[in-house]
Structures are given as structure tokens and as C-alpha cells.
Motif scaffolding. Structure first.
Motif, PDB file in Angstrom:
ATOM      1  N   ILE A 283       6.908   3.815   1.985  1.00  0.00           N
ATOM      2  CA  ILE A 283       7.003   5.238   1.672  1.00  0.00           C
ATOM      3  C   ILE A 283       8.464   5.706   1.710  1.00  0.00           C
ATOM      4  N   THR A 284       9.195   5.201   2.699  1.00  0.00           N
ATOM      5  CA  THR A 284      10.607   5.603   2.838  1.00  0.00           C
ATOM      6  C   THR A 284      11.436   5.148   1.645  1.00  0.00           C
ATOM      7  N   ILE A 285      11.210   3.917   1.192  1.00  0.00           N
ATOM      8  CA  ILE A 285      12.007   3.378   0.084  1.00  0.00           C
ATOM      9  C   ILE A 285      11.690   4.090  -1.222  1.00  0.00           C
ATOM     10  N   TRP A 286      10.404   4.214  -1.552  1.00  0.00           N
ATOM     11  CA  TRP A 286      10.017   4.765  -2.845  1.00  0.00           C
ATOM     12  C   TRP A 286       9.780   6.262  -2.818  1.00  0.00           C
ATOM     13  N   GLY A 287       9.604   6.815  -1.616  1.00  0.00           N
ATOM     14  CA  GLY A 287       9.395   8.244  -1.551  1.00  0.00           C
ATOM     15  C   GLY A 287      10.622   9.059  -1.881  1.00  0.00           C
ATOM     16  N   SER A 288      11.796   8.454  -1.644  1.00  0.00           N
ATOM     17  CA  SER A 288      13.035   9.171  -1.949  1.00  0.00           C
ATOM     18  C   SER A 288      13.354   9.132  -3.421  1.00  0.00           C
TER      19      SER A 288
ATOM     20  N   ALA B 278       0.824  -1.212   0.000  1.00  0.00           N
ATOM     21  CA  ALA B 278       0.000   0.000   0.000  1.00  0.00           C
ATOM     22  C   ALA B 278       0.854   1.257   0.000  1.00  0.00           C
ATOM     23  N   GLY B 279       1.869   1.294   0.878  1.00  0.00           N
ATOM     24  CA  GLY B 279       2.701   2.497   0.972  1.00  0.00           C
ATOM     25  C   GLY B 279       3.541   2.731  -0.267  1.00  0.00           C
ATOM     26  N   ALA B 280       4.243   1.689  -0.730  1.00  0.00           N
ATOM     27  CA  ALA B 280       5.088   1.831  -1.909  1.00  0.00           C
ATOM     28  C   ALA B 280       4.243   2.064  -3.152  1.00  0.00           C
ATOM     29  N   GLY B 281       3.133   1.325  -3.277  1.00  0.00           N
ATOM     30  CA  GLY B 281       2.283   1.481  -4.451  1.00  0.00           C
ATOM     31  C   GLY B 281       1.677   2.872  -4.549  1.00  0.00           C
ATOM     32  N   ALA B 282       1.204   3.402  -3.409  1.00  0.00           N
ATOM     33  CA  ALA B 282       0.607   4.737  -3.422  1.00  0.00           C
ATOM     34  C   ALA B 282       1.640   5.803  -3.777  1.00  0.00           C
TER      35      ALA B 282
ATOM     36  N   THR C 115      -1.925  14.124  -9.367  1.00  0.00           N
ATOM     37  CA  THR C 115      -3.176  14.553  -8.735  1.00  0.00           C
ATOM     38  C   THR C 115      -3.726  13.519  -7.754  1.00  0.00           C
ATOM     39  N   ALA C 116      -3.170  12.325  -7.752  1.00  0.00           N
ATOM     40  CA  ALA C 116      -3.658  11.273  -6.855  1.00  0.00           C
ATOM     41  C   ALA C 116      -3.259  11.576  -5.419  1.00  0.00           C
ATOM     42  N   GLY C 117      -4.131  11.242  -4.481  1.00  0.00           N
ATOM     43  CA  GLY C 117      -3.859  11.473  -3.072  1.00  0.00           C
ATOM     44  C   GLY C 117      -3.248  10.242  -2.420  1.00  0.00           C
ATOM     45  N   VAL C 118      -2.026  10.376  -1.947  1.00  0.00           N
ATOM     46  CA  VAL C 118      -1.326   9.234  -1.348  1.00  0.00           C
ATOM     47  C   VAL C 118      -2.059   8.745  -0.103  1.00  0.00           C
ATOM     48  N   ASN C 119      -2.505   9.675   0.728  1.00  0.00           N
ATOM     49  CA  ASN C 119      -3.172   9.281   1.979  1.00  0.00           C
ATOM     50  C   ASN C 119      -4.436   8.478   1.714  1.00  0.00           C
TER      51      ASN C 119
END
Length: 250
Positions: free
Chosen positions: A245-250, A175-179, A188-192
Motif C-alpha cells: 500500500i505504501t509503495i503504490w498508494g503514493s 494483495a496490498g499493491a494489487g488492491a 468504485t472498488a473497495g481496497v479493504n
């Protein structure tokens, strides 16, 4: 009536109910009623989060006790209702001991929904919750895709006997990485909204409800154990989402 078969019938009913998400006091009551058919007094039935104990006082063998461990737990109200119907029919004399045992075996082996249906419903539920929480259509579409992936994960994790905590952590990571990745593709997509909708199949809502009910009914050990299980699942989901989120957010 054979006391050993009667004890096995009570344990079979308790196992199906407890592994399907029934409350501890409901499981104990069902087992006690089954055992009381042949023993008006001297009956004990104890249900915990992971094991069952049934005991009767037999004129032939003395005190008899059987225990059984519970290793698989899920949510299936259909099986709980079916066990209730069988137990009522047996207690009222409509079913014999042998027929009641066969009925319980059929209930335990029955599959209400096919694996494909479960996976699709997982995706639909994720998309629906995203829309209910004021997410956009594009957010619901993303949640539907990740919900399908989590549904596949849950299906194969049951077959491979993967601990549910690890399944929740992996599901949270999906969920976190995919979002995060989806947001980079569609800004425009909302991650939360996507994350909240995607993790819905993993949330231990039934376990938390049962833990509170068990504590209120006086089953402190079972209630506390289920509460701890709920917290561990929540931490696993949160850890997986944060790692993704940490892995893909960077």
C-alpha cells in the motif's frame, strides 16, 4: 517383528500426520498405538512442532530410539484420515508391517489435487470470502485475480523451499499493491474488501487452532511454538500488505 522397522513405521505415520496439520496429541497417540502392537509396555512417543521421537524397550537390542525432523508443514485432512485408517488396520492385525509401510508410502506420495486445481481454488476462495464479507462483485473479481497469483506463489515457493514467512510477506504485498492499483483503475472498488479476501489463503487459522488445542492438552512447548509461528505469519502478511500500500498508494 523387527523393532527397527516398527519404529520407522511409527515415525512415518507421525511425520505424515504432523506435516499435514494434525494436532500433537493425535500424532503421539497414533505412534503409541503402532508401537504398542509389539511392545505392551516400555513405549514412548513424543511429537513436537518440528521433530518426532519414538522409543521401545527391546529384549534383543535393549532400548531403541529413533528421531526424525519435520521440515514441511501444510494442511491436508485427507492424508491424516488415510494414516488413521492404516494405523487402525495395522493395530487390529489386518495389515502386516510390510504392507502398512507400503500403504503409508503411497499415502505420502499421493496428490489429492493437481497444482492447477489448487491455484483455481485459491482464487475462488478469495472471491467467495470477499462476497461473504459484503464486498461487491467487482471486489470479488479483483480478489479472484490476486488469489490466483498468490496460489501460483505458494506453488512455486514450496518447490524452491522458500520459507513460508517470506511467501506470506510476498503474498501480502501482492494483495496490498494489487488492491491499490486496482482501486486507481476502478475507483468504485473497495481496497479493504479486496485485501481481506485476497489474503485468506495465507492466514494461519489451522496453526492457531492447533496451538490452542495443544496448550489445552498440556503440550505447552508445541502449543507455544505454534502460537509464535502464527504471530510471525500474521506479522509477515501485515508487513507485506502495508509495504504494498505504501509503495503504490503514493
Amino acid at each position: 517383528m523387527d523393532d527397527n522397522k516398527l519404529l520407522k513405521l511409527a515415525l512415518d505415520a507421525g511425520e505424515i500426520m504432523l506435516s499435514s496439520g494434525a494436532e500433537t496429541h493425535r500424532v503421539q497417540d497414533t505412534m503409541h498405538r503402532i508401537l504398542s502392537v509389539n511392545h505392551p509396555t516400555g513405549v514412548e512417543a513424543l511429537a513436537m512442532s518440528t521433530f518426532l521421537i519414538a522409543s521401545v524397550s527391546s529384549d534383543t537390542y535393549g532400548s531403541l530410539s529413533l528421531t526424525r525432523g519435520i521440515y514441511n508443514r501444510s494442511v491436508n485432512f485427507g492424508k491424516i484420515c488415510s494414516v488413521n485408517e492404516v494405523s487402525r488396520a495395522f493395530v487390529s492385525g489386518q495389515l502386516s508391517l510390510e504392507k502398512a509401510s507400503m500403504r503409508l508410502k503411497e499415502v505420502n506420495e499421493a496428490s489429492v489435487y493437481s497444482p492447477l486445481t489448487r491455484i483455481i481454488c485459491s482464487g475462488v476462495a478469495c472471491a467467495g470470502f470477499t462476497l461473504v464479507l459484503n464486498g461487491a462483485i467487482i471486489d470479488a473479481l479483483a480478489a479472484f485475480i490476486f488469489g490466483l497469483m498468490i496460489g501460483v506463489l505458494l506453488k512455486y515457493s514450496r518447490k524452491s523451499k522458500l520459507p513460508y514467512f517470506f511467501s506470506c510477506m510476498i503474498g501480502g504485498f501482492i494483495a496490498g499493491a494489487g488492491a491499490t492499483v486496482f482501486h486507481k483503475i476502478v475507483p468504485t472498488a473497495g481496497v479493504n474488501m479486496i485485501i481481506i479476501g485476497s489474503i485468506m489463503p495465507l492466514l494461519p487459522g489451522m496453526t492457531m487452532t492447533n496451538s490452542i488445542r495443544d496448550i489445552m492438552e498440556g503440550h505447552l512447548i508445541s502449543g507455544t511454538a505454534k502460537m509464535v509461528e502464527t504471530l510471525l505469519i500474521a506479522f509477515s502478511i501485515a508487513g507485506g500488505v502495508g509495504f504494498g500500500i505504501t509503495i503504490w498508494g503514493s
